[in-house]
Scaffold this motif. Structure first.
Motif, mmCIF file in Angstrom:
data_model
loop_
_atom_site.group_PDB
_atom_site.id
_atom_site.type_symbol
_atom_site.label_atom_id
_atom_site.label_comp_id
_atom_site.label_asym_id
_atom_site.label_seq_id
_atom_site.Cartn_x
_atom_site.Cartn_y
_atom_site.Cartn_z
ATOM 1 N N GLU A 97 0.825 -1.203 0.000
ATOM 2 C CA GLU A 97 0.000 0.000 0.000
ATOM 3 C C GLU A 97 0.867 1.264 0.000
ATOM 4 O OE1 GLU A 97 -3.060 2.264 3.096
ATOM 5 O OE2 GLU A 97 -2.795 0.101 3.235
ATOM 6 N N ALA A 98 1.920 1.268 0.814
ATOM 7 C CA ALA A 98 2.799 2.440 0.891
ATOM 8 C C ALA A 98 3.527 2.687 -0.421
ATOM 9 C CB ALA A 98 3.813 2.256 2.022
ATOM 10 N N LEU A 99 3.850 1.612 -1.139
ATOM 11 C CA LEU A 99 4.569 1.762 -2.409
ATOM 12 C C LEU A 99 3.646 2.156 -3.556
ATOM 13 C CD1 LEU A 99 6.965 -1.320 -2.176
ATOM 14 C CD2 LEU A 99 7.540 1.103 -1.854
ATOM 15 N N ASP A 128 17.010 -7.531 1.412
ATOM 16 C CA ASP A 128 17.389 -7.055 0.080
ATOM 17 C C ASP A 128 16.347 -6.099 -0.494
ATOM 18 O OD1 ASP A 128 19.653 -8.571 0.286
ATOM 19 O OD2 ASP A 128 18.973 -10.189 -1.036
ATOM 20 N N LEU A 129 15.082 -6.303 -0.152
ATOM 21 C CA LEU A 129 14.052 -5.360 -0.578
ATOM 22 C C LEU A 129 14.327 -3.978 -0.001
ATOM 23 C CD1 LEU A 129 10.704 -7.360 -0.240
ATOM 24 C CD2 LEU A 129 11.748 -6.522 -2.343
ATOM 25 N N ILE A 181 10.355 -0.147 -7.601
ATOM 26 C CA ILE A 181 9.115 -0.325 -6.837
ATOM 27 C C ILE A 181 8.315 -1.495 -7.397
ATOM 28 C CG2 ILE A 181 6.853 0.703 -6.411
ATOM 29 C CD1 ILE A 181 8.241 3.359 -5.927
ATOM 30 N N ALA A 182 8.206 -1.570 -8.723
ATOM 31 C CA ALA A 182 7.470 -2.681 -9.338
ATOM 32 C C ALA A 182 8.111 -4.016 -8.986
ATOM 33 C CB ALA A 182 7.430 -2.488 -10.855
ATOM 34 N N GLN A 183 9.437 -4.062 -9.004
ATOM 35 C CA GLN A 183 10.138 -5.294 -8.645
ATOM 36 C C GLN A 183 9.905 -5.641 -7.174
ATOM 37 O OE1 GLN A 183 14.309 -5.172 -9.584
ATOM 38 N NE2 GLN A 183 14.765 -7.096 -8.519
ATOM 39 N N ALA A 184 9.919 -4.619 -6.317
ATOM 40 C CA ALA A 184 9.701 -4.850 -4.890
ATOM 41 C C ALA A 184 8.295 -5.386 -4.634
ATOM 42 C CB ALA A 184 9.927 -3.564 -4.108
ATOM 43 N N VAL A 185 7.298 -4.807 -5.285
ATOM 44 C CA VAL A 185 5.920 -5.259 -5.094
ATOM 45 C C VAL A 185 5.770 -6.711 -5.539
ATOM 46 C CG1 VAL A 185 3.543 -4.948 -5.877
ATOM 47 C CG2 VAL A 185 4.902 -2.956 -5.213
ATOM 48 N N ALA A 219 5.477 -12.530 -3.704
ATOM 49 C CA ALA A 219 6.096 -13.852 -3.620
ATOM 50 C C ALA A 219 6.348 -14.254 -2.169
ATOM 51 C CB ALA A 219 7.414 -13.867 -4.411
ATOM 52 N N VAL A 220 6.813 -13.303 -1.363
ATOM 53 C CA VAL A 220 7.007 -13.588 0.066
ATOM 54 C C VAL A 220 5.677 -13.937 0.712
ATOM 55 C CG1 VAL A 220 7.736 -12.639 2.285
ATOM 56 C CG2 VAL A 220 9.054 -12.098 0.233
#
Length: 298
Positions: free
Chosen positions: A27-29, A74-75, A133-137, A142-143
């Motif tokens: 949500e924050a991202l 890493d995120l 950000i897209a990669q982090a989301v 996945a997590v």
């Protein structure tokens, strides 16, 4: 969606809170570009909360702990926004509250303008942030998908006991290192372990709300003292590397001693509070928290 573990069915509670932290980070991202700097900052706080939760169940997780902890770590690094300049501005304001007369108002305003310009420039230099950000989301999803497979087989407080004891023991060990080697790096390492213990105290507040909330509040105060000291350590570094940001030589000659004096005050306060909070043996603290938990279960 609170950051708390209820004493009923702790494994289910751990999974629920983990999902909540991930949802909050996503949500924050997802905020608009104008709010992105603050959004990334909030997301990274959720990552730290998630890592403290993982440390709470590191023993039952086994090898899975290293894998999941590394993923979330890493995120945070991937989204490590340039907060130094913004933190420097906040630190300057606090320093001015303490030493307004000594540092002088005209020079202070000019310095603040330069630090503010530096913070704005840092915010504008976020190249490829959309992709990160897209990669982090994607990685967060996945997590989240892996949470149901976490091996959380222990029951009751047994699921959490080793994590509570180890996190507290790690903080006590870092405090002892600070006492023998009071370097900037060592204070920073202690701060990280204090924050883990703080987050875990927050998680376990429902087991005995009044006492656990008091401890969580004290740990937050300690973390804030160490955080303010760390920001001033960064200011000292910047003062050496980019003195032009702060003004002419007379300003620098007043500023250096003011920073050193304030850091000494913060460190004395942190060490005094730390001695109080880390006085108990790790095994005794874990046993006491177990009694709180067991009483709340019945």
């Amino acid at each position: 969606m609170s950051y708390k573990l209820r004493p009923k069915n702790p494994a289910a509670e751990v999974r629920k809170v983990a999902r909540q932290r991930i949802d909050k980070a996503i949500e924050a991202l997802g905020v608009p570009p104008a709010e992105r700097g603050e959004g990334v900052h909030k997301a990274r706080k959720r990552f730290k909360e998630l890592r403290a939760l993982l440390r709470l169940v590191r023993e039952p997780l086994g090898d899975e702990f290293k894998h999941e902890n590394r993923r979330v770590r890493d995120l945070g690094r991937m989204l490590a926004e340039s907060r130094d300049a913004t933190a420097m501005l906040e630190s300057w304001d606090l320093l001015m509250q303490r030493f307004a007369e000594r540092l002088g108002e005209p020079a202070s305003k000019q310095t603040r303008q330069r630090l503010q310009a530096s913070a704005r420039q840092a915010e504008g230099n976020a190249a490829d942030l959309d992709d990160r950000i897209a990669q982090a989301v994607s990685e967060l999803h996945a997590v989240k998908a892996s949470i149901d497979s976490w091996p959380l087989d222990a029951t009751g407080f047994g699921l959490l006991a080793a994590g509570v004891e180890r996190t507290y023991a790690d903080g006590a060990a870092e405090l002892a290192k600070v006492r023998s080697e009071p370097s900037d790096e060592q204070f920073h390492e202690w701060r990280k372990r204090v924050k883990d213990h703080w987050y875990q105290a927050q998680l376990l507040t429902p087991s005995w709300p009044m006492l656990m909330r008091l401890r969580a509040d004290s740990l937050k105060r300690l973390a804030d003292l160490l955080g303010d000291d760390h920001d001033l350590a960064m200011m000292q570094y910047l003062l050496r590397e980019q003195p032009q940001l702060f003004g002419d030589q007379p300003v620098l000659e007043r500023l250096g001693p003011a920073i050193a004096e304030r850091r000494s005050e913060l460190q004395r306060a942190a060490l005094g509070l730390g001695d109080e909070l880390y006085r108990e043996a790790p095994r005794d603290l874990a046993a006491r928290w177990r009694r709180y938990w067991d009483a709340a279960e019945h």
